[in-house]
Motif scaffolding. Structure first.
Motif, PDB file in Angstrom:
ATOM      1  N   THR A  46      46.690  44.426  27.494  1.00  0.00           N
ATOM      2  CA  THR A  46      45.860  43.788  26.454  1.00  0.00           C
ATOM      3  C   THR A  46      44.432  44.302  26.517  1.00  0.00           C
ATOM      4  O   THR A  46      43.838  44.398  27.591  1.00  0.00           O
ATOM      5  N   LEU A  47      43.904  44.629  25.348  1.00  0.00           N
ATOM      6  CA  LEU A  47      42.485  45.004  25.223  1.00  0.00           C
ATOM      7  C   LEU A  47      41.752  43.859  24.524  1.00  0.00           C
ATOM      8  O   LEU A  47      42.184  43.372  23.474  1.00  0.00           O
ATOM      9  N   LEU A  48      40.662  43.464  25.128  1.00  0.00           N
ATOM     10  CA  LEU A  48      39.839  42.399  24.536  1.00  0.00           C
ATOM     11  C   LEU A  48      38.509  43.017  24.131  1.00  0.00           C
ATOM     12  O   LEU A  48      37.803  43.584  24.965  1.00  0.00           O
TER      13      LEU A  48
ATOM     14  N   ARG B  68      40.130  54.360  25.866  1.00  0.00           N
ATOM     15  CA  ARG B  68      39.687  53.436  24.805  1.00  0.00           C
ATOM     16  C   ARG B  68      38.370  52.755  25.172  1.00  0.00           C
ATOM     17  O   ARG B  68      38.007  51.734  24.587  1.00  0.00           O
ATOM     18  N   ASP B  69      37.707  53.272  26.197  1.00  0.00           N
ATOM     19  CA  ASP B  69      36.359  52.804  26.583  1.00  0.00           C
ATOM     20  C   ASP B  69      36.323  51.385  27.132  1.00  0.00           C
ATOM     21  O   ASP B  69      35.337  50.660  26.934  1.00  0.00           O
ATOM     22  N   ALA B  70      37.381  50.972  27.788  1.00  0.00           N
ATOM     23  CA  ALA B  70      37.336  49.651  28.445  1.00  0.00           C
ATOM     24  C   ALA B  70      36.356  49.723  29.612  1.00  0.00           C
ATOM     25  O   ALA B  70      36.443  50.620  30.454  1.00  0.00           O
ATOM     26  N   GLN B  71      35.411  48.770  29.645  1.00  0.00           N
ATOM     27  CA  GLN B  71      34.395  48.823  30.700  1.00  0.00           C
ATOM     28  C   GLN B  71      34.878  48.224  32.007  1.00  0.00           C
ATOM     29  O   GLN B  71      34.539  48.693  33.068  1.00  0.00           O
ATOM     30  N   ASP B  72      35.619  47.143  31.892  1.00  0.00           N
ATOM     31  CA  ASP B  72      36.146  46.501  33.087  1.00  0.00           C
ATOM     32  C   ASP B  72      37.663  46.382  32.964  1.00  0.00           C
ATOM     33  O   ASP B  72      38.182  46.116  31.873  1.00  0.00           O
ATOM     34  N   LEU B  73      38.316  46.562  34.092  1.00  0.00           N
ATOM     35  CA  LEU B  73      39.769  46.428  34.121  1.00  0.00           C
ATOM     36  C   LEU B  73      40.140  45.247  35.020  1.00  0.00           C
ATOM     37  O   LEU B  73      39.553  45.064  36.079  1.00  0.00           O
ATOM     38  N   PHE B  74      41.111  44.481  34.562  1.00  0.00           N
ATOM     39  CA  PHE B  74      41.560  43.313  35.329  1.00  0.00           C
ATOM     40  C   PHE B  74      43.080  43.371  35.485  1.00  0.00           C
ATOM     41  O   PHE B  74      43.776  43.871  34.595  1.00  0.00           O
ATOM     42  N   CYS B  75      43.560  42.815  36.573  1.00  0.00           N
ATOM     43  CA  CYS B  75      45.010  42.657  36.728  1.00  0.00           C
ATOM     44  C   CYS B  75      45.283  41.216  37.133  1.00  0.00           C
ATOM     45  O   CYS B  75      44.673  40.702  38.074  1.00  0.00           O
ATOM     46  N   LEU B  76      46.191  40.578  36.416  1.00  0.00           N
ATOM     47  CA  LEU B  76      46.410  39.147  36.613  1.00  0.00           C
ATOM     48  C   LEU B  76      47.576  38.829  37.558  1.00  0.00           C
ATOM     49  O   LEU B  76      48.123  37.741  37.518  1.00  0.00           O
ATOM     50  N   GLY B  77      47.923  39.795  38.371  1.00  0.00           N
ATOM     51  CA  GLY B  77      48.817  39.493  39.494  1.00  0.00           C
ATOM     52  C   GLY B  77      50.269  39.854  39.330  1.00  0.00           C
ATOM     53  O   GLY B  77      50.727  40.245  38.260  1.00  0.00           O
TER      54      GLY B  77
ATOM     55  N   VAL C 169      39.921  47.882  39.732  1.00  0.00           N
ATOM     56  CA  VAL C 169      40.532  46.797  38.946  1.00  0.00           C
ATOM     57  C   VAL C 169      40.295  45.461  39.666  1.00  0.00           C
ATOM     58  O   VAL C 169      40.564  45.340  40.859  1.00  0.00           O
ATOM     59  N   HIS C 170      39.766  44.489  38.942  1.00  0.00           N
ATOM     60  CA  HIS C 170      39.549  43.146  39.505  1.00  0.00           C
ATOM     61  C   HIS C 170      40.882  42.402  39.439  1.00  0.00           C
ATOM     62  O   HIS C 170      41.460  42.277  38.358  1.00  0.00           O
ATOM     63  N   CYS C 171      41.332  41.892  40.569  1.00  0.00           N
ATOM     64  CA  CYS C 171      42.704  41.355  40.620  1.00  0.00           C
ATOM     65  C   CYS C 171      42.764  39.864  40.939  1.00  0.00           C
ATOM     66  O   CYS C 171      42.007  39.362  41.765  1.00  0.00           O
ATOM     67  N   VAL C 172      43.708  39.214  40.286  1.00  0.00           N
ATOM     68  CA  VAL C 172      44.045  37.807  40.533  1.00  0.00           C
ATOM     69  C   VAL C 172      45.356  37.800  41.314  1.00  0.00           C
ATOM     70  O   VAL C 172      46.206  38.667  41.116  1.00  0.00           O
ATOM     71  N   GLN C 173      45.521  36.816  42.178  1.00  0.00           N
ATOM     72  CA  GLN C 173      46.756  36.718  42.953  1.00  0.00           C
ATOM     73  C   GLN C 173      47.867  36.042  42.147  1.00  0.00           C
ATOM     74  O   GLN C 173      47.684  34.922  41.659  1.00  0.00           O
ATOM     75  N   GLY C 174      48.997  36.712  42.037  1.00  0.00           N
ATOM     76  CA  GLY C 174      50.172  36.090  41.429  1.00  0.00           C
ATOM     77  C   GLY C 174      51.022  35.413  42.479  1.00  0.00           C
ATOM     78  O   GLY C 174      50.761  35.538  43.678  1.00  0.00           O
ATOM     79  N   ASN C 175      52.077  34.723  42.052  1.00  0.00           N
ATOM     80  CA  ASN C 175      52.946  34.054  43.018  1.00  0.00           C
ATOM     81  C   ASN C 175      53.618  35.066  43.942  1.00  0.00           C
ATOM     82  O   ASN C 175      53.799  34.830  45.132  1.00  0.00           O
ATOM     83  N   TYR C 176      53.971  36.229  43.389  1.00  0.00           N
ATOM     84  CA  TYR C 176      54.598  37.276  44.201  1.00  0.00           C
ATOM     85  C   TYR C 176      53.633  37.772  45.264  1.00  0.00           C
ATOM     86  O   TYR C 176      54.015  38.023  46.415  1.00  0.00           O
TER      87      TYR C 176
ATOM     88  N   LEU D 115      37.330  44.996  27.377  1.00  0.00           N
ATOM     89  CA  LEU D 115      37.912  44.712  28.685  1.00  0.00           C
ATOM     90  C   LEU D 115      39.425  44.939  28.581  1.00  0.00           C
ATOM     91  O   LEU D 115      40.027  44.629  27.547  1.00  0.00           O
ATOM     92  N   ALA D 116      40.003  45.467  29.643  1.00  0.00           N
ATOM     93  CA  ALA D 116      41.464  45.665  29.660  1.00  0.00           C
ATOM     94  C   ALA D 116      42.090  44.725  30.675  1.00  0.00           C
ATOM     95  O   ALA D 116      41.551  44.525  31.762  1.00  0.00           O
ATOM     96  N   PHE D 117      43.218  44.155  30.285  1.00  0.00           N
ATOM     97  CA  PHE D 117      43.927  43.200  31.159  1.00  0.00           C
ATOM     98  C   PHE D 117      45.373  43.659  31.355  1.00  0.00           C
ATOM     99  O   PHE D 117      46.104  43.830  30.389  1.00  0.00           O
ATOM    100  N   PHE D 118      45.715  43.844  32.620  1.00  0.00           N
ATOM    101  CA  PHE D 118      47.093  44.188  32.978  1.00  0.00           C
ATOM    102  C   PHE D 118      47.735  42.974  33.640  1.00  0.00           C
ATOM    103  O   PHE D 118      47.052  42.153  34.252  1.00  0.00           O
TER     104      PHE D 118
END
Lengths: 260, 309
Positions: free
Chosen positions: A197-199, A26-35, A56-63, A3-6
């Protein structure tokens, strides 16, 4: 599985594009963005098609909460007048240049994501599990505090961003926190690359964390920032790898690693 | 004080910061604005022992404390302080609040080495009440500006980046000018990355004699907490350990009603905001916390999404 995390795109669509390509390679299956899609860089609207196209699955940041709801400021929580001055310039630019459709999209993002992969329970947040704009700095976060925060999520692994600096720690209780870093600006290390980050998770939930540097066309970004009239201090950070603003919230240890 | 029944109460949301009043009310200086009237002769609160600190540090783990603050009086008057700070760095981040007039190189060497051995920051908060002797010395004592600046130079030589804190004794609108001048002064003394924090005056203790105390109307009413983010108040996330038990916050230790218990467990109860100083905290946020640990505004308690797919 990988999994990749931005984190913290800060309008840096060029770094996001490079990071998505790198994670795919790098074969990341799911991509995430933490806001925090916006701030700092040029052309906010160029970030959204990239996120949507790559799924990309996204989380809301304060911005994102601020831009999405057109709040008066970014809620970054700076305490120093100079930091607030630059935060204001950045926020006004981003708010003005984010389309109504994209603002609505930001407004609807979840504040956190809980998911399970290979038996590993993940909690994805922006700042901390309890608060979107809480800074979890490596040098000012005790293990006991991490245990308390992670325990309340029911997860094995918590991932966040918000500070701009990537780090990870496994506590004595066996819980793990990872700050996935940001794509928006360098990690105050004198290098122009940015980090994600790659997990890698194995069956049974064993996992490893890799921080990945991303080279992108930072000269083009710097040029575009200048053309858009963004502060020279921001451009300097992109070109030098050293933070020039938002410094007063840094703990001494993180501050000492930088130049300013 | 107003009737407790009319007071606004604040719950302990989580014990994020733990304060140790290691030097009690003993200080080598007698600042005329000191909110707990510390001086060489004030023995109202005594020194904490190394064993006291150790046992609370152990107890603090189950509370998930994020960071530890050491204050006084002047903490470095406690002969066990360096050992306490070294021990605390084994548990989490540490901040010590000092007037920087009694520092010794051997202490700073040992503390830097201890900090380097672990992952946590050791922050020095140095109290200097203005960018020049004319502003500082009438409050902190003749010659104290020069002595404190020597202390800052000493800290910088040992690789520290001290946070200079000053109590505002000038009109609010002069903040930028004062900050600018102070940055210049600090740079002249080798502190090329000056970190500054302005604190509001607390109209308690010696400050009442110097200027005035809180008026009766300066109180936080229950209605004022409606829609207010009470995590901005230090009593919602900290407690203060003294030789006379555990108090709600470092500001109110000598005020009636601020004693909360003998163990951390006993202090896990709501506190009534019945003091004038609570109004200052209400107005300015958790003023005692370092900038790196403050959070401002309402950015929220997170709502969870469905999960990744």
């Amino acid at each position: 599985m990988k999994l990749a995390f931005f984190g913290g795109i800060y309008n840096n669509y060029l770094a996001l594009e490079a990071a998505i390509a790198d994670a795919r390679r790098r074969d990341a299956q799911d991509l995430f963005c933490l806001g925090d899609m916006g701030a700092f860089g040029p052309f906010p609207d160029r970030v959204f098609p990239l996120l949507l196209e790559a799924g990309v699955h996204c989380v809301q940041g304060n911005y994102d909460e601020s831009i999405g709801n057109e709040l008066p400021d970014c809620q970054c929580g700076y305490t120093d007048p100079r930091d607030n001055h630059f935060a204001r310039l950045s926020y006004d630019y981003t708010l003005e240049h984010t389309s109504p459709d994209n603002r609505r999209w930001l407004q609807r993002l979840p504040g956190a994501i809980d998911c399970d992969r290979e038996g590993l329970r993940l909690h994805l947040c922006h700042g901390s599990p309890r608060r979107t704009n809480e800074f979890l700095w490596e040098s000012t976060t005790s293990d006991a505090f991490l245990d308390r925060l992670i325990d309340e999520t029911g997860a094995d692994l918590v991932l966040g961003t918000h500070t701009g600096l990537h780090w990870q720690r496994r506590t004595g209780q066996g819980r793990t926190f990872v700050n996935v870093g940001v794509l928006g600006r360098p990690a105050n290390d004198g290098r122009t690359s940015v980090w994600y980050t790659l997990l890698q998770i194995q069956r049974g939930g064993r996992f490893s964390v890799e921080f990945v540097p991303v080279q992108y066309d930072h000269r083009r970004l710097a040029r575009e920032m200048q053309q858009e009239g963004l502060p020279a201090e921001f451009v300097e950070t992109i070109e030098s790898g050293w933070w020039t603003t938002c410094l007063e919230v840094l703990p001494s240890r993180e501050r000492r690693r930088g130049r300013h | 004080m107003i009737e407790a029944s009319a007071a606004a109460f604040v719950e302990l949301h989580g014990l994020d910061e733990l304060w140790f009043q290691v030097a009690g009310t003993r200080c080598n200086l007698s600042c005329s604005h000191c909110f707990i009237s510390c001086s060489p002769h004030n023995d109202l609160f005594g020194f904490l022992s190394l064993d006291d600190v150790r046992s609370v540090l152990v107890e603090s783990i189950e509370w998930g404390v994020r960071e530890y603050y050491f204050t006084g009086g002047e903490p470095f008057l406690n002969p066990d302080l360096v050992e306490m700070l070294v021990t605390a760095l084994g548990y989490g981040p540490v901040t010590v609040l000092t007037n920087a007039t009694v520092l010794k190189d051997e202490w700073l060497l040992r503390l830097r080495a201890a900090e380097e051995q672990g992952p946590f920051s050791l922050e020095y908060r140095v109290s200097i009440d203005g960018p020049d002797p004319q502003t500082n010395d009438p409050i902190r004592g003749e010659g104290t500006f020069e002595r404190a600046i020597r202390g800052v130079e000493q800290l910088v030589r040992h690789g520290a980046l001290p946070i200079i804190t000053m109590a505002r004794t000038w009109p609010d609108h002069r903040d930028d000018e004062v900050l600018g001048r102070f940055r210049d002064v600090l740079r002249q003394h080798g502190c090329n990355r000056p970190r500054l924090k302005i604190l509001p005056r607390l109209k308690l203790g010696a400050e009442v004699e110097r200027t005035e105390g809180y008026a009766d109307w300066e109180r936080v009413s229950p209605g004022m907490l409606e829609g207010f983010d009470s995590t901005q108040l230090i009593c919602s996330h900290s407690r203060t350990v003294t030789d006379r038990g555990i108090f709600v916050c470092p500001i109110l230790v000598d005020q009636p009603g601020a004693w909360m218990g003998e163990s951390l467990a006993e202090t896990d109860r709501p506190f009534p905001l019945e003091h004038g100083a609570c109004m200052t905290c209400y107005q300015y946020g958790a003023i005692c916390t370092n900038p790196s640990s403050q959070f401002h505004g309402q950015a929220g308690e997170t709502d969870r999404g469905e999960g990744g797919r």
